[in-house]
Every structure is written in C-alpha cells, then in structure tokens.
Design an enzyme around this catalytic site. Structure first.
Site, PDB file in Angstrom:
ATOM      1  N   SER A 220       0.839  -1.200   0.000  1.00  0.00           N
ATOM      2  CA  SER A 220       0.000   0.000   0.000  1.00  0.00           C
ATOM      3  C   SER A 220       0.876   1.252   0.000  1.00  0.00           C
ATOM      4  CB  SER A 220      -0.883   0.004   1.243  1.00  0.00           C
ATOM      5  OG  SER A 220      -0.081   0.285   2.374  1.00  0.00           O
ATOM      6  N   LYS A 221       0.211   2.356  -0.229  1.00  0.00           N
ATOM      7  CA  LYS A 221       0.897   3.654  -0.214  1.00  0.00           C
ATOM      8  C   LYS A 221       1.569   3.860   1.152  1.00  0.00           C
ATOM      9  CE  LYS A 221      -0.386   8.377  -0.249  1.00  0.00           C
ATOM     10  NZ  LYS A 221      -1.490   9.153   0.216  1.00  0.00           N
TER      11      LYS A 221
END
Ligand code: GLU
Length: 502
Positions: free
Chosen positions: A260-261
């Site tokens: 994920s970011k």
C-alpha cells in the site's frame, strides 16, 4: 478466424497510479502488442463522489512516461469513442432496464436514510436474497405500485437479483477454473439514482460495445467476477465475453498483504509511478520517476513482478518483453515488492543506456550546473560516472566536481601524513602539467608514477591527496580519469588551492 485482440486498461481516476496499476496496464499492453492487437484506455469515472482533480491527466502522463502508447483513448479517440464512461452515461440505462424486463434486476426505492437505518439495526446488513423481500423494491411492491412510483419520479436504483445457490464458473487465463456460489454475493446496484451506472454495469456494457477480447486486471477484482459473468450471460450471451486474467497482487516486502501507499511512506520507497500531489491537501507522494528511476527500469521491474520468461534473464527492454510475453508464465501467487531489487534494475539500465540517451535526464537533475559545457563533455562525464549511479539523482553528487571545483575540501584526510616531500612532489606535478600537453588518463598515470619514484615516494600515498584536491572527498571514479577530463588548467588550479590550505 480468431477474434481480433482488443484489451483495455480501465482505471478509475481517483489519485496517483500505484505500481500495481501500472503493471496491469503493462500486461494488457504486452499482450495486445504480442498479438498484433489494440491497447485501449478507458476512463472509468462513473463514481462522481470519488472524482479527483488531475488524476486523469496523471494516468496519461504516467503511461506516456512508461512508453505504453494506447491505440484508442479519450485523448486519441477511436472507433468506439467516447472512452470516458461519464461521457457515455446515456448508454447504460437501457441495459439496466433490459435486465429488469427480463427479471434479472429490479427497481429499489429505499431512501439512503432507510438503508442507513437498516445498517444500524443489523450489523453486516446486506441487500441480498435474504433481505430483499423486506425492502422497498419492485419485487415487493408489484407492477402497479412500481409504475406509480416511477411515474411520480420517485428516486430509484436498479439492483441485480442475484440467483440463489447457483454455481458460477469461469476459466481465468492465469488461475484456471474458478468457482463462485451466487448466494454469497449481494444484490449490487447497477444503475444509481443519478442514472449513472455503477462500475459493474458499465464495465460489462463497455467491454461488450468496445469488443474487448481479453481483460487483465488486478486480483482484487476477482470477487466482482461472478457479477460480471452473470451480467454477460443475461445481456449478451457468454460467447462474446472477454477472457479474464486476474493478475497476482504485488505484496509488501515481507509478503504480508497487499503493498500500500502507507508501506512506501513507512519504509521510505515510492509506490506511485510519478509524484502525486493530492489536490485537497497539497500533500506530495513521491514517485519512481522523481526518485530517479528510468522508465525502462521501472517497466522491466514491474514485468518481472509476477512473470519471467523461464530463463535466468532479468533485463528486458519493452520490445523484448513484447516478444517474450506469455500468459502461461504469469505466476498465480502474489509477488513481493523488493525496493533493493528495483534499484538494481535501475542501476543495470543506467549502465546499459548510452550517455546520449541519459543526457537530458542528467541535465535535468544537474540543472544550471551544466551551463556552458558542451554535450560532448557532458557525455564524457556521464560515461565516467554512470557505473557508480543507481538512481538518476545520484548523478548530482557523482558529477558535481566535474563541472566546478569542490567547495568543501576534506583537508583532514590529507593533513596527518602530509610532509614537505609530498608538497614538493605536487609542485613538480604542477610544473609538468603546465606544459600545455593534453594528457590522457594513462599518460597522466605514467607521469605521476615516474615523478613519485624520482622523489622516492610511493604512488599509493599520493593518490589520496590528489583525489581530495580534485574531488574534495574520498569518492568518485579514477583520479587520473578525472584529471584528464577536467584538463590541465583546472587540475593545476585545484592542486594549488589545496596546497595553499596545507
Ligand atoms: N475501474 C477499475 C479500476 O479502477 C477497473 C477494473 C477492471 O479492469 O475491470 O481498477
């Protein structure tokens, strides 16, 4: 005759493009090009609440940077235009109504407040085969009442009526046969109150109208596949359906879940292709491009996240990837992202590309440092240091002393072992260099060694001082290469300056 290969990359413009998104685009592209097919960009922007300014342009810019040129897109147009779902709004309603007429879907008049109330009263409330008959919809109200509500312009949505306990099976190009039980899927909305389709309806209608033959998308869409398959069956008959391939996830470096970011922020590496500036918060998320990655390396790294050609080969250009790509070699399991490996790819590509093809990117990084220097000189600089650069941004540190004299001199690295004999050696070296001869690195090295032995000094003990004089510190390529590149005059002036400090 085989159907023409037409694939689509269908992003929703909701923010920066995660590397998983670019990999999806890449695999679609590779498959299309391998099969002389068309690569289509379709913007799936039917969810107006998720509209993010700048996100659509970001998608085009990213694909452009990666060299993934579409054959049809909202910008290019094409036979099946428009390619942006918000501009196709009027197309979808008739399909939703067709489904209602055939009994595969129904009108639902429940207000947002009523739905909210249900969600509050029942945890995990789902609008499905168990609950639908206690809601306000055409299945419960009957024909007459429904028509009355419609005639009064009562807001409604259209929902799919998921069949009970039906086995839905399809063959995924990567996973093989996949089975779902229809009872586990809720009655998804197909057409919203604003007459916009949801993703589920739009994706099926558009894949049909745009004659999409194959579709590669992320594994996170696998749970939606049964809805799409049913819609295909109800609306168009299954034989026209594209062949699906659900790509394995890109996993966190430790393999625990989807990358994920936030992982990027936590571990200090980019997950977006390019810098993304959130238009609401102005927060910038760094991209691979701005971190100093070459598109060649980025694409190469992404292709190898979940695919290989069956040999040990790891470095592939885009055209080689097209030539070698095969679905059979896409892995089923998720691929762990490894930032060190990503950098390795970049390093390999920096070494592989010619100075000329790196020049503009390097100039960009160095900005006005290179003013007044010829392209030939810049290319020589690049060739001299590129093996030492992992990221394009490394060129800044690795080349600064090749364009101007160092500002900070690590004089303390010379001082402890400095003596008159060494000083004398450097004065003599200056005298020799002053003879207006263009010295090659090898000639300089010879001169240096001869002078050292004439002064009963070991070249080894003189190399470090010379490096500090030319570079300012203990790094950089061969010191004679540096001297020959910056030239006699500059070499003399740097030596003189450091001698004056000692
Ligand atoms: N619009 C979906 C997305 O944002 C596309 C899913 C699909 O390819 O079907 O990823």
């Amino acid at each position: 005759m085989n159907k023409k290969v037409r694939v689509r990359f269908a992003p929703s413009p909701t923010g920066g493009l995660h590397l998983g998104g670019v990999r999806t685009a890449l695999f679609n592209y590779l498959f299309a090009k391998k099969n002389n097919g068309s690569f289509i960009i379709r913007i799936e922007d039917t969810d107006q609440t998720r509209f993010v300014e700048g996100a659509e342009k970001y998608i085009y810019d990213t694909l452009d940077w990666c060299g993934l040129k579409p054959d049809e897109s909202p910008l290019l147009g094409g036979e099946f235009a428009p390619y942006k779902q918000s501009e196709r709004k009027s197309l979808y309603k008739q399909y939703a109504e067709q489904l209602v007429n055939k009994g595969y879907a129904y009108y639902a008049f429940d207000t947002p407040e009523e739905l909210e109330q249900k969600r509050k009263s029942f945890s995990n409330f789902q609008y499905n085969q168990h609950t639908r008959m206690s809601m306000k919809n055409s299945l419960v109200l009957g024909k007459e009442e429904t028509e009355k509500l419609l005639a009064n312009n009562t807001p409604y949505v259209i929902r799919i009526k998921m069949p009970e306990n039906e086995e839905i099976i399809f063959t995924d190009m990567i996973r093989g046969e996949v089975h779902f039980n229809s009872s586990l899927v809720d009655d998804k909305v197909l057409l919203k109150a604003d007459a916009m389709p949801t993703y589920h309806l739009a994706v099926v209608v558009d894949d049909y109208l745009m004659k999409i033959s194959h579709s590669f998308r992320g594994e996170e869409w696998l749970p939606s596949a049964p809805i799409h398959i049913l819609l295909w069956k109800y609306l168009f008959g299954l034989e026209n359906m594209p062949q699906w391939a659900h790509l394995p996830l890109i996993l966190k470096p430790d393999g625990n879940g989807k990358l994920s970011k936030r992982d990027g922020e936590r571990l200090g590496f980019p997950v977006f292709a390019m810098d993304w500036k959130d238009p609401k918060t102005n927060e910038i998320t760094i991209g691979f491009k701005e971190r100093g990655f070459l598109p060649e390396a980025f694409i190469n790294m992404l292709a190898l996240l979940g695919w290989n050609d069956g040999t040990e080969q790891e470095i592939f250009s885009l055209s080689e990837l097209i030539e070698k790509f095969s679905i059979e070699r896409i892995h089923k399991a998720g691929a762990k992202f490894d930032y060190e490996k990503a950098k390795w790819y970049n390093h390999e590509w920096i070494k592989k590309l010619s100075a000329e093809s790196l020049r503009n990117k390097v100039k960009n990084i160095l900005q006005n440092t290179t003013n007044g220097f010829s392209d030939e000189y810049i290319d020589e600089v690049i060739n001299l240091v590129k093996d030492r650069c992992t990221l394009i941004s490394d060129f800044k540190q690795q080349t600064s002393f090749l364009f101007k004299a160092p500002e900070n001199i690590a004089i303390s690295a010379i001082q402890p072992k400095w003596n008159e004999q060494k000083k004398f050696f450097f004065i003599e070296l200056i005298n020799q260099l002053d003879k207006e001869i263009i010295w090659s690195a090898a000639e300089l090295e010879n001169l240096f060694k001869e002078l050292a032995s004439a002064n009963q000094l070991k070249p080894g003990e003189l190399m470090l001082p010379l490096r500090i004089m030319l570079v300012g510190d203990k790094f950089g390529p061969g010191v004679f290469d540096i001297a020959s590149l910056i030239g006699n005059k500059e070499t003399i002036s740097r030596i003189k300056y450091v001698l004056s400090l000692l």
